[in-house]
Scaffold this motif. Sequence first.
Motif, PDB file in Angstrom:
ATOM      1  N   UNK A  35       0.785 -10.122  -5.305  1.00 53.00           N
ATOM      2  CA  UNK A  35       0.001  -9.749  -4.138  1.00 53.00           C
ATOM      3  C   UNK A  35      -0.471  -8.295  -4.237  1.00 53.00           C
ATOM      4  N   UNK A  36       0.395  -7.420  -4.753  1.00 47.67           N
ATOM      5  CA  UNK A  36       0.011  -6.020  -4.895  1.00 47.67           C
ATOM      6  C   UNK A  36      -1.137  -5.840  -5.865  1.00 47.67           C
ATOM      7  N   UNK A  41      -6.950  -4.881  -6.819  1.00 51.01           N
ATOM      8  CA  UNK A  41      -8.236  -5.294  -7.385  1.00 51.01           C
ATOM      9  C   UNK A  41      -9.331  -5.325  -6.317  1.00 51.01           C
ATOM     10  N   UNK A  42      -8.988  -5.853  -5.137  1.00 50.30           N
ATOM     11  CA  UNK A  42      -9.991  -5.929  -4.070  1.00 50.30           C
ATOM     12  C   UNK A  42     -10.333  -4.537  -3.558  1.00 50.30           C
ATOM     13  N   UNK A  51     -14.943  -5.120   6.740  1.00 53.43           N
ATOM     14  CA  UNK A  51     -14.262  -6.362   7.085  1.00 53.43           C
ATOM     15  C   UNK A  51     -13.314  -6.814   5.972  1.00 53.43           C
ATOM     16  N   UNK A  52     -13.514  -6.298   4.762  1.00 52.94           N
ATOM     17  CA  UNK A  52     -12.629  -6.603   3.641  1.00 52.94           C
ATOM     18  C   UNK A  52     -11.604  -5.498   3.446  1.00 52.94           C
ATOM     19  N   UNK A  53     -12.049  -4.260   3.486  1.00 54.59           N
ATOM     20  CA  UNK A  53     -11.185  -3.133   3.157  1.00 54.59           C
ATOM     21  C   UNK A  53     -10.232  -2.760   4.284  1.00 54.59           C
ATOM     22  N   UNK A  54     -10.682  -2.794   5.517  1.00 50.82           N
ATOM     23  CA  UNK A  54      -9.837  -2.375   6.630  1.00 50.82           C
ATOM     24  C   UNK A  54      -8.583  -3.230   6.803  1.00 50.82           C
ATOM     25  N   UNK A 107      -0.395   0.376  -8.595  1.00 47.94           N
ATOM     26  CA  UNK A 107      -1.440  -0.141  -9.481  1.00 47.94           C
ATOM     27  C   UNK A 107      -2.773   0.560  -9.230  1.00 47.94           C
ATOM     28  N   UNK A 108      -3.041   0.858  -7.983  1.00 48.01           N
ATOM     29  CA  UNK A 108      -4.303   1.538  -7.660  1.00 48.01           C
ATOM     30  C   UNK A 108      -4.368   2.897  -8.341  1.00 48.01           C
TER      31      UNK A 108
END
Length: 222
Positions: A35-36, A41-42, A51-54, A107-108
């Motif tokens: 999941x991490x 990746x996203x 709507x994706x990042x928040x 990972x980021x």
Amino acid sequence: MDIYDVLLRDFPFLLKGLGVAIVLLAALLLIGFVLGMAICMVQLYGPRTRFVQWPLTLYERVFRGVPIIIMLFIFFYGMSGIFDISAFGAAILAMGLRSAAYQSQIFRSAFQSVPTGQMMAARAMGMSKVKAIRHILFPQAARHAIGPWTNEFSSEIKETSLAYVIGVVELTRQAHYIITSTQGNVLTVFAVVALLYFILNRTGNSLLYSLERKLAVPGFEK
């Protein structure tokens, strides 16, 4: 009966509790890794819309900001009112989702440490974004992530001991059973438990350090 005789008699129960802790650790780290990595990746390469990042940012900050013992209570006592869930399952979910929040940032940072020009060069050569991540960025980021990931490994080993508060019969709870049956001897019993945790921690870290050295490219990290 002497405390050392009791420990010798009940040591298999401590080993059984250690086995439960290891299974719990492996499960939550696996959930956290998968999941991490997906969250990472996203966040880095997915759509930049709010709507994706928040929601991902909110998830990461909530699970990193709330004490794990509170998460254990929420997932066990709160979710049990909705559907049947075991203490072990609740511990895996609570700790796994929390680990995912931490691992996503590990990972980021690892991916961000790879020069951005490498992605541009890969795309200029005709590689898709997915292939560039898989063959160019990931091998480098993985080496950078091993060091910080050892800290996550050590932290999660210690946090598995908190699962006893919702009834998981792991190493710490087995120690409580022994102390209760002997009416004391807290120092001796928990000294043995601390030694078992230390051995597990050092063994895991030694394996990760060996992997880090094996994957190292001479001169590259410098």
